[in-house]
Design an enzyme around this catalytic site. Structure first.
Site, mmCIF file in Angstrom:
data_model
loop_
_atom_site.group_PDB
_atom_site.id
_atom_site.type_symbol
_atom_site.label_atom_id
_atom_site.label_comp_id
_atom_site.label_asym_id
_atom_site.label_seq_id
_atom_site.Cartn_x
_atom_site.Cartn_y
_atom_site.Cartn_z
ATOM 1 N N HIS A 307 0.819 -1.143 -0.009
ATOM 2 C CA HIS A 307 -0.093 -0.010 0.035
ATOM 3 C C HIS A 307 1.070 1.126 -0.074
ATOM 4 O O HIS A 307 2.054 1.203 0.554
ATOM 5 C CB HIS A 307 -0.934 0.117 1.363
ATOM 6 C CG HIS A 307 -1.903 1.101 1.121
ATOM 7 N ND1 HIS A 307 -2.013 2.530 1.420
ATOM 8 C CD2 HIS A 307 -3.306 0.727 0.611
ATOM 9 C CE1 HIS A 307 -3.052 2.904 1.234
ATOM 10 N NE2 HIS A 307 -3.903 2.103 0.836
ATOM 11 N N ASP A 364 -7.863 -5.020 -0.280
ATOM 12 C CA ASP A 364 -8.481 -6.153 -1.624
ATOM 13 C C ASP A 364 -8.076 -7.341 -1.369
ATOM 14 O O ASP A 364 -8.828 -8.455 -2.012
ATOM 15 C CB ASP A 364 -7.611 -5.537 -2.876
ATOM 16 C CG ASP A 364 -8.255 -4.234 -3.139
ATOM 17 O OD1 ASP A 364 -7.316 -3.325 -3.494
ATOM 18 O OD2 ASP A 364 -9.501 -3.750 -3.296
HETATM 19 C C1 SDX Z 1 -6.010 0.089 -3.039
HETATM 20 O O1 SDX Z 1 -4.163 4.792 -2.075
HETATM 21 C C2 SDX Z 1 -5.196 4.020 -1.716
HETATM 22 O O2 SDX Z 1 -5.619 4.328 -0.529
HETATM 23 C C3 SDX Z 1 -5.720 2.810 -2.278
HETATM 24 C C4 SDX Z 1 -6.833 1.905 -1.574
HETATM 25 C C5 SDX Z 1 -8.223 2.829 -1.633
HETATM 26 O O3 SDX Z 1 -8.708 2.670 -0.554
HETATM 27 O O4 SDX Z 1 -8.481 3.649 -2.193
HETATM 28 O O5 SDX Z 1 -6.293 1.657 -0.359
HETATM 29 C C6 SDX Z 1 -7.106 0.869 -2.513
HETATM 30 O O6 SDX Z 1 -5.648 0.498 -4.379
HETATM 31 C C7 SDX Z 1 -5.105 -0.690 -2.360
HETATM 32 C C8 SDX Z 1 -3.923 -1.267 -3.246
HETATM 33 C C9 SDX Z 1 -4.510 -2.325 -4.330
HETATM 34 N N1 SDX Z 1 -3.192 -2.647 -5.250
HETATM 35 C C10 SDX Z 1 -2.936 -3.856 -4.918
HETATM 36 O O7 SDX Z 1 -3.222 -4.792 -4.270
HETATM 37 C C11 SDX Z 1 -1.895 -4.238 -6.366
HETATM 38 C C12 SDX Z 1 -0.557 -4.985 -5.769
HETATM 39 N N2 SDX Z 1 0.248 -3.756 -4.844
HETATM 40 C C13 SDX Z 1 1.182 -2.875 -5.301
HETATM 41 O O8 SDX Z 1 1.018 -3.003 -6.865
HETATM 42 C C14 SDX Z 1 1.756 -1.634 -4.783
HETATM 43 O O9 SDX Z 1 2.025 -2.373 -3.373
HETATM 44 C C15 SDX Z 1 0.812 -0.598 -4.735
HETATM 45 C C16 SDX Z 1 0.367 0.028 -5.952
HETATM 46 C C17 SDX Z 1 -0.391 -0.737 -3.852
HETATM 47 C C18 SDX Z 1 1.648 0.592 -3.726
HETATM 48 O O10 SDX Z 1 2.735 0.983 -4.863
HETATM 49 P P1 SDX Z 1 3.783 1.936 -4.414
HETATM 50 O O11 SDX Z 1 3.451 2.725 -3.124
HETATM 51 O O12 SDX Z 1 3.916 2.746 -5.585
HETATM 52 O O13 SDX Z 1 5.071 1.054 -4.283
HETATM 53 P P2 SDX Z 1 6.173 0.516 -5.294
HETATM 54 O O14 SDX Z 1 5.425 -0.105 -6.269
HETATM 55 O O15 SDX Z 1 7.058 1.657 -5.594
HETATM 56 O O16 SDX Z 1 6.613 -0.750 -4.384
HETATM 57 C C19 SDX Z 1 7.895 -0.393 -3.617
HETATM 58 C C20 SDX Z 1 8.529 -1.655 -3.557
HETATM 59 C C21 SDX Z 1 9.053 -2.196 -5.043
HETATM 60 O O17 SDX Z 1 10.136 -2.991 -4.792
HETATM 61 P P3 SDX Z 1 11.709 -2.453 -5.202
HETATM 62 O O18 SDX Z 1 11.539 -1.557 -6.188
HETATM 63 O O19 SDX Z 1 11.817 -1.465 -3.784
HETATM 64 O O20 SDX Z 1 12.581 -3.453 -5.043
HETATM 65 O O21 SDX Z 1 7.660 -2.809 -3.096
HETATM 66 C C22 SDX Z 1 7.464 -3.940 -4.153
HETATM 67 C C23 SDX Z 1 7.963 -3.091 -5.442
HETATM 68 O O22 SDX Z 1 8.430 -3.990 -6.713
HETATM 69 N N3 SDX Z 1 6.114 -4.199 -4.257
HETATM 70 C C24 SDX Z 1 5.717 -5.331 -4.340
HETATM 71 C C25 SDX Z 1 4.276 -5.417 -4.032
HETATM 72 N N4 SDX Z 1 3.956 -3.997 -3.879
HETATM 73 C C26 SDX Z 1 5.053 -3.368 -4.032
HETATM 74 N N5 SDX Z 1 6.231 -6.619 -4.605
HETATM 75 C C27 SDX Z 1 5.422 -7.800 -4.914
HETATM 76 N N6 SDX Z 1 4.139 -7.763 -4.724
HETATM 77 C C28 SDX Z 1 3.352 -6.642 -4.429
HETATM 78 N N7 SDX Z 1 2.306 -6.576 -4.131
#
Ligand code: SDX
Length: 430
Positions: A307, A364
């Protein structure tokens, strides 16, 4: 004494004001930065950038706090109901009995949509994803209620748009499902409450007496509360920036529905079930899928994990996880993917990759398991999220307008070509 910070650029000192929130959040006000210094700031994805001041929702990612207008999400999910929470978010205070009765009555008497909506619906093939149908039908309200296009509508006109939005969203949602399965649509049964009425529109078949199980209606009501607002997330920021151009409430929310659709946002709840099913069909080999999620060369991510704000736990995920146990128990459902989800969470939370990156289950991760238990098809999961988030979008759009915020228009740093002389390949003039 108002707090300030000092910024030194090329040896020159600038004093910038600090904005302090009611929960002691701090922001550096850079409204005049470019005029003063010629510099802008850069924050791709707005990870550190505040776009507004808001009194609607407070969340603290470090301690897992979520409050709507000061009330803890745990209390509201346990004791309140979706229409009361919607009123709280939209109008700022919990309603009196009379106010809630009027709000409920007004919504109930606006659930019907214009018959011509069916002509729009008929234009969609049954292969159309319900989210695309929903955003189109929601925006089509600008055609049936053109007075909503007036940005200077009197307050009672705005109230009517709010009531119509809350009232017709479930009808549009159910009709988008009926279009998807090729069934005739059902009209709203106004003898029922908000969730029971929606479930009947979704699942009743012609000439069938459909009764919603109260366990299902209660679980759905709780899920809608948990999704109702979440401060400046992707889709809410979309509603605000579209609303900032003085676009109507209907077109602003339609834009929010489309932003929510993305798999990294609201679309994740659908992807979680797809992921859990894939793991189940792969013999439940959780370690293999955890390794895929950690592999930078593999686009697979653990859907429902991570998140932007919550770096400890998502309080909603905790509530939904417990509710999933309760609902499946009450309905006597033994869903193998629930067990896979619980094992996945247990293994991931011990894995350094997830611990170091503070990746925890989000809203989710478990919601899809409940939706499935309620009989909601996977393609409708994000539509359910949109139904829940609607009062939050309305509240945020209303706050933006009440504060008369300026049109949103971010800046950029240009990295393209410098000036080039234009030489025509062939003379343009015949
Ligand atoms: C919602 O913002 C809100 O409030 C949203 C929400 C709402 O109520 O409106 O809460 C609803 O959208 C919840 C999120 C649903 N999405 C997912 O579950 C999709 C999977 N999660 C991600 O793609 C990710 O965690 C995000 C999009 C939710 C957050 O992304 P960020 O904050 O931009 O973080 P990032 O993509 O920069 O990741 C940071 C690191 C990265 O690795 P490094 O580059 O540091 O090596 O964490 C890793 C990412 O690769 N990472 C994951 C991961 N999420 C982040 N690795 C594996 N699996 C994951 N799910």
């Amino acid at each position: 004494m108002a707090k300030t910070v000092e910024l030194i650029i090329e040896g020159k000192s600038y004093t910038l004001p600090v904005i302090e929130g009611s929960e002691n959040e701090m922001a550096i006000d850079i409204s005049d930065l470019r005029d003063q210094t010629g510099y802008i700031t850069m924050d791709i994805g707005y990870k550190n950038t505040g776009s507004t001041k808001s009194a609607i929702t407070f969340l603290d990612g470090e301690t897992g706090i979520l409050r709507y207008r000061g009330y803890a999400i745990e209390e509201l999910a346990e004791k309140s109901n979706f229409l009361e929470v919607s009123y709280l978010l939209i109008f700022g205070e919990l309603p009196t009995q009379e106010q809630l009765a009027k709000f409920t009555h007004d919504i109930t008497t606006h659930t019907l949509v214009h018959e011509d909506v069916k002509k729009i619906l008929d234009g969609f093939p049954s292969s159309a994803h319900p989210m695309g149908v929903l955003s189109s039908l929601f925006c089509a309200q600008t055609a049936f209620y053109p007075e909503s296009l007036n940005p200077n509508r009197p307050a009672d006109g705005v109230y009517l748009s709010i009531v119509r939005s809350m009232a017709k969203m479930p009808t549009f949602a159910a009709w988008s499902y009926k279009n998807n399965v090729g069934h005739p649509v059902n009209y709203p049964d106004n003898k029922l409450d908000y969730c029971a009425r929606f479930m009947k529109m979704m699942f009743a078949l012609p000439a069938e007496d459909y009764e919603t199980d109260p366990v299902i209606a209660d679980a759905l009501d709780k899920l809608l509360i948990l999704h109702a607002d979440h401060e400046q997330n992707c889709s809410t920021s979309t509603v605000r920036i579209v609303g900032s151009s003085k676009a109507s409430i209907y077109s602003s929310i339609s834009a929010g529905i489309n932003a929510l659709w993305g798999p990294l946002h609201g679309g994740a709840n659908q992807e979680v079930i797809v992921m859990l099913e894939a793991i189940k069909n792969d013999g439940g080999n959780i370690d293999k899928w955890i390794a895929k999620a950690k592999d930078k060369n593999d686009p697979f991510r653990l859907m429902g994990f991570g998140h932007r704000v919550y770096k400890n736990f998502d309080p909603r995920a905790k509530i939904i996880k417990k509710a999933a146990d309760d609902v499946l128990g009450k309905l006597g459902i033994n869903d193998p993917v629930l067990e896979i989800a619980q094992k996945l969470e247990e293994i991931a939370l011990k894995d350094p990759y997830f611990v170091e990156r503070k990746l925890y289950p989000n809203v989710d991760f478990y919601s899809g398991i409940i939706y499935r238990a309620l009989g909601i098809p996977v393609d409708m999961f994000t539509v359910m999220f949109a139904m829940g988030r609607l009062p939050g979008w309305i509240a945020q759009w209303r706050e933006l307008r009440a504060n008369n915020e300026p049109i949103g228009r971010p800046r950029q740093i240009y990295t393209g070509s410098k000036l080039k002389p234009y030489t025509a390949i062939a003379s343009r003039k015949a």
